[in-house]
Write a protein that holds these residues in place. Structure first.
Motif, mmCIF file in Angstrom:
data_model
loop_
_atom_site.group_PDB
_atom_site.id
_atom_site.type_symbol
_atom_site.label_atom_id
_atom_site.label_comp_id
_atom_site.label_asym_id
_atom_site.label_seq_id
_atom_site.Cartn_x
_atom_site.Cartn_y
_atom_site.Cartn_z
ATOM 1 N N GLN A 1 0.956 -1.089 -0.014
ATOM 2 C CA GLN A 1 -0.036 -0.059 -0.091
ATOM 3 C C GLN A 1 0.882 1.183 -0.150
ATOM 4 O OE1 GLN A 1 -3.446 0.008 0.094
ATOM 5 N NE2 GLN A 1 -3.340 2.211 -0.211
ATOM 6 N N GLU B 1 -12.151 -4.584 2.952
ATOM 7 C CA GLU B 1 -11.165 -4.063 1.687
ATOM 8 C C GLU B 1 -10.943 -4.877 0.845
ATOM 9 O OE1 GLU B 1 -11.435 -0.799 1.575
ATOM 10 O OE2 GLU B 1 -10.138 -0.536 -0.043
ATOM 11 N N LEU C 1 -8.434 2.333 -12.517
ATOM 12 C CA LEU C 1 -8.127 0.969 -11.831
ATOM 13 C C LEU C 1 -7.231 0.762 -10.860
ATOM 14 C CD1 LEU C 1 -8.459 -2.256 -12.344
ATOM 15 C CD2 LEU C 1 -6.901 -2.160 -13.872
ATOM 16 N N ARG D 1 -13.837 -5.595 -1.469
ATOM 17 C CA ARG D 1 -13.999 -4.291 -2.345
ATOM 18 C C ARG D 1 -13.052 -4.435 -3.446
ATOM 19 N NH1 ARG D 1 -13.128 0.340 -3.688
ATOM 20 N NH2 ARG D 1 -11.043 0.221 -2.730
ATOM 21 N N ARG D 2 -11.664 -4.563 -3.254
ATOM 22 C CA ARG D 2 -11.019 -4.674 -4.205
ATOM 23 C C ARG D 2 -11.043 -5.793 -5.170
ATOM 24 N NH1 ARG D 2 -5.549 -2.060 -1.045
ATOM 25 N NH2 ARG D 2 -6.789 -0.414 -0.315
ATOM 26 N N ASP E 1 -8.807 2.505 -7.778
ATOM 27 C CA ASP E 1 -9.471 1.712 -6.956
ATOM 28 C C ASP E 1 -8.735 0.487 -6.127
ATOM 29 O OD1 ASP E 1 -11.851 2.956 -7.750
ATOM 30 O OD2 ASP E 1 -12.092 1.837 -9.616
ATOM 31 N N LEU E 2 -7.765 0.026 -6.965
ATOM 32 C CA LEU E 2 -6.957 -1.143 -6.421
ATOM 33 C C LEU E 2 -6.224 -0.571 -4.965
ATOM 34 C CD1 LEU E 2 -5.634 -3.079 -9.257
ATOM 35 C CD2 LEU E 2 -7.237 -3.814 -7.807
ATOM 36 N N TYR E 3 -5.765 0.770 -5.021
ATOM 37 C CA TYR E 3 -5.206 1.245 -3.693
ATOM 38 C C TYR E 3 -6.225 1.820 -2.887
ATOM 39 C CZ TYR E 3 -0.587 0.276 -5.606
ATOM 40 O OH TYR E 3 0.513 -0.140 -6.126
ATOM 41 N N GLY E 4 -7.466 1.803 -3.216
ATOM 42 C CA GLY E 4 -8.422 2.253 -2.217
ATOM 43 C C GLY E 4 -8.522 3.677 -2.035
ATOM 44 N N MET F 1 0.779 5.554 -13.272
ATOM 45 C CA MET F 1 0.150 4.533 -12.323
ATOM 46 C C MET F 1 0.736 4.262 -11.166
ATOM 47 S SD MET F 1 -0.939 2.128 -15.528
ATOM 48 C CE MET F 1 -1.795 0.807 -14.984
#
Lengths: 309, 251
Positions: free
Chosen positions: A77, B8, A100, B11-12, A103-106, A148
Motif C-alpha cells: 500500500q 477492503e 483501475l 471491495r478490491r 480503485d486497487l489502492y483504495g 500509475m
C-alpha cells in the motif's frame, strides 16, 4: 524510522541455481538508492522479492517495518512499482488504467481523478488520456506506468530500468520527475544499467554480482575507493619524448594516442604543476589539459570482475 | 482504512471483477458466444430429442448453458494476464491472491448468470411454466459460483498459454456433461452411472432446474442446494490455495 527498506540475508534459488545469495542492505528514508549489476546478477529477482511479487526462500525483507511475506498488503500500500516492461492494460485507455489503479489502492474517486489529471498533465499525456494504450509508443507507455505508480502518492518508489530504450525527451522528463519527487521526500529504489544515470541521481549505490552484494556506498566514495588513480590528458604544440613525460614528478604512467598524452597519476595536482614546469623549461606550448576523475563505470567494471585493476 | 481487512479486500476483488468484465467479457466474440451458444444448444436439443418432454430438455439446456459459460473465460484469465505481464502489476498491488481469484470468480459468475437468463427466456417464451422461481434463482446463483470456482481451479497449472488451459478445461468439462443427467434422466441410469453423477456438481444443478420447471426431482432440493454450496466452497478454497502457490511461477 530512518530505514525504509531493510533486507537481511536475502536468498532466492531456482532449482540448483542460487540467484540471490544472502544479501543484506538498507535504504534510508528520502534517499535515491541505485541498484547496479551486470545482466543475470540478480537485480530483477531481488527487486521482485522486495516488491512481494515473488516469494523469498531465505532471509527477510521489511518495508516501512512491514515484513513483505507476513504483511504484504500493508507494505504494498505504501510503495509504487515501475517495471522495465510496460504492464498497463492495453485494451483500456490511460484514464481507465489510472482509475483501475486508484480503485486497487483504495483511493476515493475524486482524489483518483484529481491525481490522474495532474499526472497526465505533468507527463505530457493529457491529450491522449482517452486513447487505448495499445496505440501508445514505448515512451508514452513508460510515462503512463510511472503515472500509475505515483497515483497513490507512495512514500517509496521502485523503478526497474525506467529509461531503458526511451528517447531523450521521455528520458529527461522521467529523470526530472524523479528528482522532483525525491526533493519532496519520496524514497527511490532505482535499478539501472546506466552508470551516468546512477552517478547523477543516486545518493548511494549498491552493486550486486552473482547474487552477492559487492559494494554499497555513495558514488563518489565508491569511485575513489575503488580507483584511486586519476587520468590527466595533455597535448603540446610539438612532439615531446615519452621518457621526458614519464619522468615527471607525479606521473605513474603515460601513453599517447594521436597527439594527446594520457597520464595516470595518484596526485593530479603535482602532475599538473610538473607539466606546466616542463612546458616552460622546454619551451613547448600546452594546447589542451584535462583531468579525468575515476568513473563509476570503471568502479562498476572492477567490482563486477569485468575489468582487472 | 486498513487495506488488509477482509472487507477492503472484497471491495478490491469487485474492482478486479469490473476490470475483467471490461477487458475480457465485453468483447464482441465473447458476447456473440454468450448469445449464440444457448440458442444453438437449444436447437441441437430440440431437434435431437423430440421424444423427451420440453421441461427435461430446457432443464438440461439451462444446466449446460450455466456450466459452459461460467467456465468459459475464467480459466484463461490468469494465463492471459501472465502473458501480458498485467498479472505482475496485480501482484505488486495491495491485493491478495485470494482477492484476485475472487474477482475473477465474480466476473465469471455474472457472465454465466447473464447468459443463462437468455436460455431461461427461451424456455419461458416456449410456454414452459416456472413453478419454483425463487429456488431456481437461488440454485443459479450458487451453481454459478460453483462453476466459476471450478473454472478458477482449471486455471491453476502455471502456464501462460491459454490454449493449454482450454484443452485441459475441455477434457474435463465434456465428460461431466455426459454423467450429469442432462442427456439421460437420473432415474434411467445404472448404479455405476448414478455414482458418477453424484460426483458432478452439474447433476445437482440440473436436478434443481427440473424441479423448478416441472416439480420433478431425483434428490431432495435441499440436498441439491447443499451439494452445490459444498462444491462451491471446496472449489473456491482449493482455487485460492493453489493459485497462491502457482502464481509466482507465472511471473
Amino acid at each position: 524510522m530512518p530505514n525504509v527498506i531493510e533486507v537481511e540475508s536475502l536468498i532466492k534459488t531456482f532449482g540448483a541455481i542460487t540467484a540471490v545469495d544472502g544479501i543484506s542492505f538498507e535504504v534510508r528514508r528520502g534517499e535515491i538508492f541505485g541498484f547496479l549489476g551486470p545482466n543475470g546478477a540478480g537485480k530483477t529477482t531481488t527487486t521482485r522479492m522486495l516488491t512481494g511479487v515473488v516469494p523469498i526462500d531465505g532471509g527477510s525483507v521489511r518495508i516501512f517495518g512491514h515484513d513483505i511475506q507476513k504483511e504484504p498488503v500493508l507494505a504494498k500500500q505504501r510503495f509504487g512499482v515501475v517495471p522495465e516492461t510496460s504492464n498497463a492494460y492495453v485494451d483500456l485507455t490511460a484514464w481507465q488504467n489510472l482509475m483501475l489503479v486508484g480503485d486497487l489502492y483504495g483511493l476515493g474517486r475524486p482524489r483518483a481523478e484529481r491525481r490522474s489529471s495532474d499526472l497526465l498533465e505533468i507527463l505530457g499525456l493529457s491529450g491522449r488520456r482517452d486513447q487505448k494504450v495499445k496505440g501508445y509508443s514505448k515512451g508514452m507507455k513508460q510515462r503512463l506506468i510511472l503515472a500509475m505508480a505515483l497515483l497513490h502518492e507512495p512514500e517509496l518508489l521502485f523503478l526497474d530500468e525506467p529509461t531503458s530504450g526511451l528517447d531523450v525527451q521521455s528520458t529527461q522528463m522521467i529523470l526530472g520527475l524523479l528528482r522532483d519527487l525525491n526533493a519532496d521526500g519520496t524514497t527511490i529504489f532505482l535499478t539501472t544499467h546506466n552508470m551516468e544515470e546512477a552517478n547523477r541521481l543516486c545518493d548511494r549505490v549498491g552493486i550486486i554480482r552473482s547474487g552477492k552484494m559487492v559494494a554499497i556506498d555513495a558514488p563518489e566514495r565508491l569511485k575513489t575507493a575503488i580507483d584511486r588513480e586519476h587520468q590527466v590528458e595533455v597535448s603540446f604544440d610539438r612532439p615531446v619524448p615519452a621518457e621526458a613525460i614519464a619522468g615527471l614528478d607525479g606521473v605513474a604512467g603515460a601513453s599517447r594516442t594521436g597527439d594527446v598524452w594520457q597520464i595516470t597519476t595518484g596526485n593530479p595536482d603535482l602532475t599538473i604543476r610538473s607539466l606546466v614546469a616542463f612546458s616552460g623549461d622546454r619551451g613547448v606550448t600546452i594546447l589542451t589539459l584535462n583531468t579525468l576523475a575515476p568513473s563509476l563505470d570503471r568502479a562498476f567494471l572492477r567490482l563486477t570482475g569485468e575489468e582487472r585493476p | 482504512m486498513n487495506p488488509a481487512a477482509y472487507g477492503e479486500q472484497v471491495r478490491r476483488a469487485w474492482v478486479i471483477a469490473r476490470k475483467d468484465i471490461r477487458v475480457y467479457y465485453l468483447k464482441g466474440p465473447v458476447l456473440i458466444f454468450g448469445i449464440f451458444m444457448p440458442v444453438f444448444l437449444f436447437l441441437a436439443f430440440f431437434l435431437g430429442g423430440r421424444q423427451l418432454p420440453l421441461a427435461f430438455l430446457v432443464s438440461g439446456l439451462v444446466g449446460m448453458t450455466l456450466f459452459f459459460t461460467s467456465t468459459a473465460v475464467s480459466p484463461a484469465i490468469f494465463p492471459w494476464e501472465g502473458q501480458a505481464r498485467t498479472l505482475e502489476r496485480l501482484a505488486a498491488c495491495p491485493v491478495t491472491v485470494e482477492a484476485i481469484v475472487l474477482g475473477d470468480m465474480i466476473a465469471s459468475t455474472l457472465f454465466g448468470i447473464g447468459v443463462t437468463a437468455i436460455t431461461l427466456l427461451i424456455g419461458l417464451g416456449l410456454g414452459l411454466p416456472l413453478l419454483h422461481g425463487i429456488v431456481l434463482g437461488f440454485g443459479i446463483l450458487i451453481a454459478a459460483c460453483c462453476f466459476s470456482g471450478l473454472g478458477m481451479l482449471l486455471a491453476v497449472p502455471p502456464t501462460n498459454l491459454p490454449s493449454n488451459i482450454m484443452m485441459l478445461s475441455t477434457l474435463l468439462k465434456f465428460p461431466l456433461v455426459f454423467i450429469s443427467g442432462i442427456f439421460v434422466p437420473l432415474e434411467q441410469m445404472p448404479a455405476w452411472g448414478l455414482t458418477l453423477a453424484a460426483c458432478s456438481p452439474l447433476t445437482y444443478f440440473t436436478d434443481v432446474v427440473r424441479y423448478a420447471f416441472s416439480g420433478v426431482h431425483y434428490f431432495p432440493v435441499m440436498v441439491d442446494i447443499a451439494a452445490l454450496a459444498l462444491f462451491a466452497l471446496v472449489f473456491t478454497a482449493a482455487a485460492m490455495r493453489l493459485h497462491r502457490r502457482s502464481m509466482p511461477r507465472r511471473l
